[in-house]
Write a protein that holds these residues in place. Structure first.
Motif, PDB file in Angstrom:
ATOM      1  N   MET A  46      20.839  -7.260  -5.179  1.00 26.92           N
ATOM      2  CA  MET A  46      20.367  -7.045  -3.815  1.00 26.92           C
ATOM      3  C   MET A  46      18.845  -6.998  -3.772  1.00 26.92           C
ATOM      4  SD  MET A  46      20.701  -3.740  -1.439  1.00 26.92           S
ATOM      5  CE  MET A  46      19.305  -3.688  -0.324  1.00 26.92           C
ATOM      6  N   LEU A  47      18.253  -6.239  -4.698  1.00 28.41           N
ATOM      7  CA  LEU A  47      16.791  -6.095  -4.724  1.00 28.41           C
ATOM      8  C   LEU A  47      16.087  -7.430  -4.923  1.00 28.41           C
ATOM      9  CD1 LEU A  47      15.872  -2.968  -6.862  1.00 28.41           C
ATOM     10  CD2 LEU A  47      14.979  -3.546  -4.608  1.00 28.41           C
ATOM     11  N   ASN A  48      16.563  -8.179  -5.919  1.00 27.70           N
ATOM     12  CA  ASN A  48      15.837  -9.380  -6.308  1.00 27.70           C
ATOM     13  C   ASN A  48      16.036 -10.553  -5.337  1.00 27.70           C
ATOM     14  OD1 ASN A  48      14.478  -8.482  -8.770  1.00 27.70           O
ATOM     15  ND2 ASN A  48      16.569  -8.146  -9.507  1.00 27.70           N
ATOM     16  N   ALA A  49      16.930 -10.337  -4.363  1.00 27.15           N
ATOM     17  CA  ALA A  49      17.076 -11.368  -3.326  1.00 27.15           C
ATOM     18  C   ALA A  49      16.033 -11.189  -2.231  1.00 27.15           C
ATOM     19  CB  ALA A  49      18.478 -11.292  -2.726  1.00 27.15           C
ATOM     20  N   ILE A  91      10.648  -5.600  -1.222  1.00 25.49           N
ATOM     21  CA  ILE A  91      10.976  -4.746  -2.373  1.00 25.49           C
ATOM     22  C   ILE A  91      10.025  -3.556  -2.398  1.00 25.49           C
ATOM     23  CG2 ILE A  91      11.130  -4.628  -4.896  1.00 25.49           C
ATOM     24  CD1 ILE A  91      11.781  -7.616  -4.911  1.00 25.49           C
ATOM     25  N   ALA A  92       8.726  -3.842  -2.191  1.00 24.20           N
ATOM     26  CA  ALA A  92       7.715  -2.781  -2.205  1.00 24.20           C
ATOM     27  C   ALA A  92       8.027  -1.737  -1.133  1.00 24.20           C
ATOM     28  CB  ALA A  92       6.326  -3.367  -1.985  1.00 24.20           C
ATOM     29  N   HIS A  93       8.366  -2.216   0.050  1.00 22.10           N
ATOM     30  CA  HIS A  93       8.661  -1.330   1.175  1.00 22.10           C
ATOM     31  C   HIS A  93       9.854  -0.431   0.871  1.00 22.10           C
ATOM     32  CE1 HIS A  93       9.962  -0.432   5.406  1.00 22.10           C
ATOM     33  NE2 HIS A  93       8.670  -0.355   5.568  1.00 22.10           N
ATOM     34  N   TRP A  99      12.981   0.358  -9.735  1.00 16.90           N
ATOM     35  CA  TRP A  99      11.851  -0.423 -10.273  1.00 16.90           C
ATOM     36  C   TRP A  99      12.260  -1.145 -11.558  1.00 16.90           C
ATOM     37  CZ3 TRP A  99       7.979  -3.188  -9.361  1.00 16.90           C
ATOM     38  CH2 TRP A  99       6.930  -3.383 -10.263  1.00 16.90           C
ATOM     39  N   ASN A 100      13.079  -0.465 -12.357  1.00 15.95           N
ATOM     40  CA  ASN A 100      13.537  -1.093 -13.599  1.00 15.95           C
ATOM     41  C   ASN A 100      14.475  -2.260 -13.350  1.00 15.95           C
ATOM     42  OD1 ASN A 100      12.114   0.433 -15.477  1.00 15.95           O
ATOM     43  ND2 ASN A 100      13.586   2.119 -15.297  1.00 15.95           N
ATOM     44  N   LEU A 101      15.051  -2.301 -12.145  1.00 15.97           N
ATOM     45  CA  LEU A 101      15.984  -3.387 -11.829  1.00 15.97           C
ATOM     46  C   LEU A 101      15.275  -4.630 -11.289  1.00 15.97           C
ATOM     47  CD1 LEU A 101      18.814  -1.339 -10.061  1.00 15.97           C
ATOM     48  CD2 LEU A 101      18.716  -2.108 -12.450  1.00 15.97           C
ATOM     49  N   VAL A 102      14.012  -4.449 -10.848  1.00 19.03           N
ATOM     50  CA  VAL A 102      13.278  -5.594 -10.303  1.00 19.03           C
ATOM     51  C   VAL A 102      12.960  -6.559 -11.446  1.00 19.03           C
ATOM     52  CG1 VAL A 102      11.139  -6.321  -9.158  1.00 19.03           C
ATOM     53  CG2 VAL A 102      12.276  -4.215  -8.452  1.00 19.03           C
ATOM     54  N   GLU A 103      13.226  -7.836 -11.196  1.00 20.10           N
ATOM     55  CA  GLU A 103      12.979  -8.805 -12.265  1.00 20.10           C
ATOM     56  C   GLU A 103      11.506  -8.877 -12.624  1.00 20.10           C
ATOM     57  OE1 GLU A 103      14.746 -12.640 -11.590  1.00 20.10           O
ATOM     58  OE2 GLU A 103      16.683 -11.671 -11.180  1.00 20.10           O
ATOM     59  N   ALA A 104      11.237  -9.044 -13.914  1.00 17.67           N
ATOM     60  CA  ALA A 104       9.860  -9.009 -14.412  1.00 17.67           C
ATOM     61  C   ALA A 104       8.970  -9.992 -13.680  1.00 17.67           C
ATOM     62  CB  ALA A 104       9.848  -9.290 -15.908  1.00 17.67           C
ATOM     63  N   GLU A 105       9.520 -11.132 -13.304  1.00 23.21           N
ATOM     64  CA  GLU A 105       8.675 -12.142 -12.685  1.00 23.21           C
ATOM     65  C   GLU A 105       8.147 -11.707 -11.310  1.00 23.21           C
ATOM     66  OE1 GLU A 105      10.580 -15.692 -11.197  1.00 23.21           O
ATOM     67  OE2 GLU A 105      12.560 -14.881 -11.746  1.00 23.21           O
ATOM     68  N   TYR A 106       8.825 -10.734 -10.655  1.00 24.11           N
ATOM     69  CA  TYR A 106       8.354 -10.261  -9.350  1.00 24.11           C
ATOM     70  C   TYR A 106       7.428  -9.047  -9.476  1.00 24.11           C
ATOM     71  CZ  TYR A 106      12.276 -13.057  -7.641  1.00 24.11           C
ATOM     72  OH  TYR A 106      13.151 -14.071  -7.373  1.00 24.11           O
ATOM     73  N   ASP A 107       7.456  -8.396 -10.657  1.00 21.82           N
ATOM     74  CA  ASP A 107       6.738  -7.132 -10.831  1.00 21.82           C
ATOM     75  C   ASP A 107       5.309  -7.179 -10.297  1.00 21.82           C
ATOM     76  OD1 ASP A 107       8.904  -5.953 -11.917  1.00 21.82           O
ATOM     77  OD2 ASP A 107       8.109  -5.751 -13.944  1.00 21.82           O
ATOM     78  N   GLY A 108       4.571  -8.198 -10.725  1.00 23.58           N
ATOM     79  CA  GLY A 108       3.155  -8.275 -10.359  1.00 23.58           C
ATOM     80  C   GLY A 108       2.967  -8.294  -8.850  1.00 23.58           C
ATOM     81  N   GLU A 109       3.721  -9.188  -8.180  1.00 16.67           N
ATOM     82  CA  GLU A 109       3.543  -9.316  -6.735  1.00 16.67           C
ATOM     83  C   GLU A 109       3.962  -8.056  -5.994  1.00 16.67           C
ATOM     84  OE1 GLU A 109       3.811 -12.634  -3.785  1.00 16.67           O
ATOM     85  OE2 GLU A 109       4.950 -13.471  -5.475  1.00 16.67           O
ATOM     86  N   VAL A 110       5.062  -7.434  -6.442  1.00 19.27           N
ATOM     87  CA  VAL A 110       5.493  -6.197  -5.794  1.00 19.27           C
ATOM     88  C   VAL A 110       4.383  -5.158  -5.892  1.00 19.27           C
ATOM     89  CG1 VAL A 110       7.134  -4.279  -5.901  1.00 19.27           C
ATOM     90  CG2 VAL A 110       7.954  -6.624  -6.158  1.00 19.27           C
ATOM     91  N   LEU A 111       3.749  -5.067  -7.054  1.00 15.48           N
ATOM     92  CA  LEU A 111       2.678  -4.083  -7.238  1.00 15.48           C
ATOM     93  C   LEU A 111       1.563  -4.270  -6.211  1.00 15.48           C
ATOM     94  CD1 LEU A 111       2.259  -3.871 -11.136  1.00 15.48           C
ATOM     95  CD2 LEU A 111       3.183  -2.124  -9.609  1.00 15.48           C
ATOM     96  N   THR A 112       1.249  -5.536  -5.893  1.00 15.32           N
ATOM     97  CA  THR A 112       0.143  -5.767  -4.951  1.00 15.32           C
ATOM     98  C   THR A 112       0.475  -5.264  -3.548  1.00 15.32           C
ATOM     99  OG1 THR A 112       0.860  -7.975  -4.245  1.00 15.32           O
ATOM    100  CG2 THR A 112      -0.544  -7.864  -6.179  1.00 15.32           C
TER     101      THR A 112
END
Lengths: 453, 453
Positions: B32-35, B41-43, B57-70
């Motif tokens: 659900m999160l990664n869709a 996701i950040a919200h 946060w641990n469930l978010v795929e690594a490839e999205y991590d950076g963008e979510v952080l911003t």
């Protein structure tokens, strides 16, 4: 962030215009004003006091009048509309896009609205009716009807030829063309960036983007703003319940929504409307303010009544009268912090009945720590001041009680008010300080009556 | 505007995720999160309390991590960064656009920043350095460097062929191409809408728009936002002092500026930072709140000290203790209204030292009217309550004095604070209520001492 006055372009512009108007250089002032964008003219008019505002408004060229009106806050708009005669007004608003016309339609004098409607051709009349059929703060109310649509089976080359034949070119803020099927149902969007980078022989179906979900016309303006912010949208299609394309929302209107919501929250706390004109007529302002002062007077007398119950106690220990505002004030401040956090949380859609429990728990824990710290500090100061350990103990206990009550009300009030359809940004602060005043005076004077007499 | 909870898509989403996490359905929660979009996701992460937030946060795929952080507020971002090991963090942020990287660079642990810089190629390192050379809240700090430029002498046909060869296509949110001369100086923009509607044989010079002024890199974020709002811009070019093109600003970043400014004003009034995490750790929150409570305690004791000067008076007329909060409270409320209006005026650039005189005059006039009305009302109530005409006269006079003092401070304080580089949104309320408390108690108890004893 702080305003650096010298580099602020609006500041300079205001100075210039103000000076020119003062020197009576009407022609120069008119030239300066009419060289600006309608939104800039509106902004400048709002920063002028009534007399100069009227003077400047008469200098704005008639062809800009309509658009400038759409950019003004309600109060200022009403003021300027009153200065115009029927002919001017009909001419000014009659030339507006139907979407803009719909936005200010309610503010027009009734006598005018019929005349404006009569001046429209059938197509524009239908559009206006449709725009007026949605609440102002819904997706339908925000939407424009100036959509340019294409069909999936067209090739990009055909699309380009079609666009070159559009007699007015593409509407402002167009980042995509909307792809619909034969029935006018929404399918997806063709970004102009894809149109110009794909092979002209490709079909729209091949170049289009499917993952832009259309926005139902019934969504609230706030939901629309969240969607735009989270998906970095520039425009979004709006559909009816059957998926039929109704229009599109552009980012400039969404920025206005964000700005207005923010002003509503900020101004609402002081009982002011977000459309309040800084230079509103004195009598109008006095009347509006009086309402808020009246509400607050009631709560102040409620607090006074609580104190009145303890007249005998105060008579014996006058130090209580000296210290009691400290108890009420600390509660008010602490409660406002929690309240502010909760109102923001609701506004951005991050706080609901579902996670309120955690916020309550956290805020009570924070208040628990702070209530111990500040009970000690205040008790110590009271002890040093009045050389009376009992007073110190009583005020310490009262501070603790009031900080805990403040956190509880601050966290629960906004959701409770929402539930009853009351705007927490408007009513939250008044109710909260009533609670902290009453709890503060009651606990302090009550404990004093029990333990000091 | 009120939130209609059932139709709020975020609310539903939060419920779903919350329920799934509670039931331990990790794989479903991850799907659900990664869709979702990174901003969504950040919200969602921000609306979860710490434990569940870490889980999610641990469930978010690594490839999205950076963008979510911003997309996260500073506090939450710091929290999640602490959970990541160096390798993860370098991988997550290393893949970001340099502009996004620059935005979160300061929040990274020092140990990481060097490693991140080392992982960049020379071109990206240069870009990052350039982006970091501008203050975060300036046009330079807001700008992206992903500009696509064309030259005036090209034909539109050549431009199209050039665009089709771009290997990554055009950047997100591109409504125009920037026209520069041989030296890279800004000349104008070629809107994509003009590119696709003009004859392909036309030159860029014929189809371009000249009246979009470029924004100097030194402008404040607030000035940039005003420009975007008043000109309905989607993107704007940014130049250095010699007119050389540096980059462009996109409307999604401007929406963030508007949102952050608004939150700063709203939260600042309660002494909270706009980046405050609703679910911040209890100890951290308690420490931050303590500062604000401490400042307010000082002002509360100042007011108490004023009351203390009149202990003898209160001893003789206890009714004064009962009524004195009414005087202070009415002043505080009236002053806050004027203060709020002035702070909003400064924030939107409509109030400056130049037109402050009018605001002051108008607010004093409003206060004049209200001071008469409320003096009468309060005096009447006091007379009915305590059957003492002298007390009634004294409280009426004190209310009048305090309402006038409140209007004066409310109108002048914000500009005065600005002048001294102090943020009025943060300090205005505290100082104002100190003034109205002190003036209120002083005038009421002072007049009572003179006329009642």
């Amino acid at each position: 962030m702080s305003v650096s006055v010298p580099s602020n372009p609006d500041g300079t512009r205001f100075d210039d215009l103000h000076q020119i108007l003062q020197q009576g250089g009407m022609r120069r002032a008119a030239r300066m004003l009419n060289a600006l964008q309608p939104a800039e003219i509106a902004h400048l008019l709002e920063s002028l006091p009534p007399k100069e505002r009227e003077l400047a408004w008469n200098l704005v060229e008639a062809e800009y009048d309509g658009e400038v009106l759409t950019y003004l806050h309600d109060d200022v708009r009403e003021h300027l509309i009153q200065l115009m005669d029927t002919g001017e007004l009909v001419a000014a608003v009659g030339s507006l896009d139907t979407d803009d016309l719909a936005d200010i339609f309610q503010d027009l004098p009734v006598a005018i609205t019929q005349e404006v409607v009569n001046s429209l051709d059938q197509q524009r009349r239908d559009r206006l009716e449709k725009a007026l059929s949605f609440p102002e703060d819904s997706a339908g109310g925000l939407m424009n009807t100036d959509t340019v649509t294409v069909r999936p089976e067209m090739t990009l080359d055909v699309v380009m030829r079609y666009l070159r034949r559009l007699k007015d070119g593409l509407p402002d803020i167009t980042d995509n063309l909307i792809v619909v099927n034969r029935k006018g149902n929404y399918l997806g969007v063709l970004y102009l960036t894809d149109l110009v980078t794909h092979d002209p022989e490709d079909s729209v179906a091949e170049a289009m983007t499917l993952d832009i979900q259309a926005i139902p016309a019934t969504w609230s303006a706030r939901e629309v703003a969240t969607r735009f912010e989270q998906h970095d949208l520039v425009t979004a299609p709006v559909i009816d319940e059957d998926g039929g394309l109704l229009g599109r929302i552009t980012v400039d209107d969404v920025m206005d929504v964000i700005r207005e919501e923010a002003e509503h929250q900020f101004m609402g706390q002081a009982g002011l409307s977000e459309t309040e004109d800084m230079f509103a007529p004195v009598l109008l302002s006095a009347r509006r303010r009086a309402l808020w002062l009246g509400v607050n007077l009631l709560t102040a007398f409620l607090a006074a009544w609580v104190i009145g119950r303890f007249e005998a106690t105060i008579q014996q220990v006058v130090a209580l009268a000296v210290l009691m505002p400290v108890v009420a004030s600390m509660g008010g401040i602490a409660g406002t912090q929690t309240l502010t956090l909760a109102i923001r949380g609701i506004a951005v859609g991050q706080l609901s009945i579902k996670n309120a429990r955690w916020l309550l728990w956290k805020e009570m824990a924070v208040a628990g720590i702070n209530s111990v710290i500040w009970a000690l500090v205040v008790a110590l100061i009271a002890r040093l001041w009045f050389h009376d350990t009992n007073i110190a103990l009583v005020i310490g206990a009262a501070i603790s009680i009031n900080l805990l009550a403040a956190a509880f009300s601050g966290a629960m009030l906004p959701l409770l008010l929402e539930r009853f359809g009351i705007d927490p940004a408007l009513a939250g602060g008044v109710i909260l300080t009533t609670v902290t005043d009453v709890v503060g005076f009651l606990s302090f004077l009550g404990l004093a009556t029990i333990f000091l007499l």
